[in-house]
Design a protein around this motif. Structure first.
Motif, short mmCIF file in Angstrom:
data_model
loop_
_atom_site.label_atom_id
_atom_site.label_comp_id
_atom_site.label_asym_id
_atom_site.label_seq_id
_atom_site.Cartn_x
_atom_site.Cartn_y
_atom_site.Cartn_z
N LEU A 1 5.08 4.08 -2.93
CA LEU A 1 4.57 5.32 -2.35
C LEU A 1 3.27 5.72 -3.04
O LEU A 1 2.26 6.01 -2.39
CB LEU A 1 5.62 6.42 -2.48
N LEU A 2 3.27 5.73 -4.36
CA LEU A 2 2.07 6.12 -5.09
C LEU A 2 0.97 5.08 -4.94
O LEU A 2 -0.21 5.43 -4.78
CB LEU A 2 2.39 6.35 -6.56
N MET A 3 1.32 3.80 -4.97
CA MET A 3 0.30 2.76 -4.87
C MET A 3 -0.39 2.80 -3.51
O MET A 3 -1.63 2.65 -3.43
CB MET A 3 0.90 1.38 -5.11
N VAL A 4 0.36 3.00 -2.45
CA VAL A 4 -0.24 3.07 -1.12
C VAL A 4 -1.22 4.24 -1.04
O VAL A 4 -2.33 4.11 -0.51
CB VAL A 4 0.85 3.17 -0.03
N THR A 5 -0.82 5.40 -1.57
CA THR A 5 -1.73 6.55 -1.50
C THR A 5 -2.98 6.33 -2.33
O THR A 5 -4.06 6.79 -1.98
CB THR A 5 -1.03 7.85 -1.95
N VAL A 6 -2.85 5.61 -3.44
CA VAL A 6 -4.02 5.29 -4.26
C VAL A 6 -4.95 4.34 -3.50
O VAL A 6 -6.17 4.56 -3.44
CB VAL A 6 -3.59 4.67 -5.60
N LEU A 7 -4.41 3.28 -2.93
CA LEU A 7 -5.23 2.32 -2.21
C LEU A 7 -5.90 2.93 -0.99
O LEU A 7 -7.01 2.51 -0.61
CB LEU A 7 -4.39 1.11 -1.80
N ARG A 8 -5.27 3.90 -0.39
CA ARG A 8 -5.86 4.55 0.79
C ARG A 8 -7.20 5.20 0.47
O ARG A 8 -8.03 5.40 1.37
CB ARG A 8 -4.91 5.61 1.36
N ARG A 9 -7.44 5.51 -0.78
CA ARG A 9 -8.72 6.11 -1.17
C ARG A 9 -9.88 5.16 -0.90
O ARG A 9 -11.03 5.59 -0.80
CB ARG A 9 -8.69 6.52 -2.64
N LEU A 10 -9.59 3.88 -0.77
CA LEU A 10 -10.62 2.87 -0.55
C LEU A 10 -10.84 2.55 0.93
O LEU A 10 -11.74 1.78 1.26
CB LEU A 10 -10.26 1.58 -1.28
N ALA B 1 -2.53 -5.00 4.62
CA ALA B 1 -1.24 -5.08 5.31
C ALA B 1 -0.19 -4.26 4.58
O ALA B 1 0.67 -3.61 5.20
CB ALA B 1 -0.80 -6.54 5.42
N TYR B 2 -0.24 -4.29 3.26
CA TYR B 2 0.68 -3.50 2.43
C TYR B 2 0.50 -2.00 2.70
O TYR B 2 1.48 -1.27 2.91
CB TYR B 2 0.40 -3.83 0.97
N TYR C 1 6.23 8.66 6.15
CA TYR C 1 4.78 8.79 5.96
C TYR C 1 4.17 9.49 7.17
O TYR C 1 3.33 10.39 7.02
CB TYR C 1 4.13 7.42 5.77
N LYS C 2 4.55 9.07 8.36
CA LYS C 2 3.99 9.65 9.57
C LYS C 2 4.29 11.14 9.66
O LYS C 2 3.43 11.94 10.06
CB LYS C 2 4.53 8.92 10.80
N ARG C 3 5.50 11.54 9.27
CA ARG C 3 5.84 12.96 9.30
C ARG C 3 4.99 13.74 8.29
O ARG C 3 4.50 14.85 8.58
CB ARG C 3 7.32 13.16 9.03
N ALA C 4 4.84 13.16 7.10
CA ALA C 4 4.05 13.83 6.07
C ALA C 4 2.59 13.95 6.49
O ALA C 4 1.95 14.99 6.29
CB ALA C 4 4.17 13.07 4.75
#
Length: 217
Positions: free
Chosen positions: A165-174, A188-189, A199-202
């Motif tokens: 959860l945290l890693m995906v939100t971090v990578l999204r910054r890029l 893909a990850y 995630y979609k609800r949030a």
């Protein structure tokens, strides 16, 4: 008592999931916990009422009864410890998931944030052109290492966890910066994380602050 979190009244990204309350919203959605949101302005974030919750005048904060927390990673960790669904039951797997939480925030995110800040604040400085390749290289080094570790796996260590959860939100910054796109397995990850119903609800809840669309918290 229902959980209350704080979020930007006017987020710089206009609700596109980059503000750090997204991490907390997603965690609460994953574990099925309802929550209320207190929206705060940039001015209110520096006033005593908010500073009593977050000493650095930022978001998010978390309130539940007499418990008040700040720092998105600490809040997600608390949620994961208190409710099933974000940390494995097996002690060793649980410890590894926690290690990935720390890795996301302490190892992968700092060079990304440094690159972001330089691009936004230092672009017109005489040293920017020379510094940019160094910052880019630091980010790519971490992505090289992360991509090698992830390999063809769906998640970082078995089942989806708070570490993912945290890693995906971090990578999204890029996203959209022309760096993450060079790592298909990481793209893909991230897409797998974004495809999760929680995630979609949030995301919809955060976006609704700016669109006025009804949402469930």
């Amino acid at each position: 008592m229902i959980i209350t979190i704080t979020a930007f009244e006017q987020s710089p990204d206009q609700g596109q999931g980059q503000a750090r309350d997204m991490r907390v919203r997603w965690a609460l959605e994953e574990v099925g916990q309802p929550y209320d949101v207190r929206l705060v302005s940039f001015q209110a974030m520096k006033e005593p009422a908010h500073l009593s919750r977050h000493p650095f005048g930022q978001i998010p904060t978390y309130e539940e009864g007499d418990l008040v927390l700040f720092e998105s990673g600490a809040i997600v960790f608390h949620i994961a410890q208190r409710h099933a669904g974000l940390l494995p039951d097996d002690a060793n797997a649980r410890a590894r998931a926690i290690a990935w939480m720390f890795a996301a925030l302490s190892t992968v995110e700092p060079p990304i944030v440094e690159l972001e800040a330089a691009t936004l604040i230092e672009r017109d400085k005489p040293w920017f052109a020379g510094r940019l390749p160094i910052l880019d290289e630091r980010v790519r080094k971490r992505l090289d290492e992360l991509s090698a570790r992830l390999g063809d796996a769906e998640w970082l260590d078995g089942a989806f966890s708070a570490g993912d959860l945290l890693m995906v939100t971090v990578l999204r910054r890029l996203e959209g910066e022309g760096i993450l796109e060079d790592y298909p397995s990481l793209c893909a990850y991230v897409d797998r994380g974004k495809a999760r119903p929680a995630y979609k609800r949030a995301f919809a809840a955060q976006l609704a602050v700016f669109t006025g669309a009804p949402h469930r918290g």
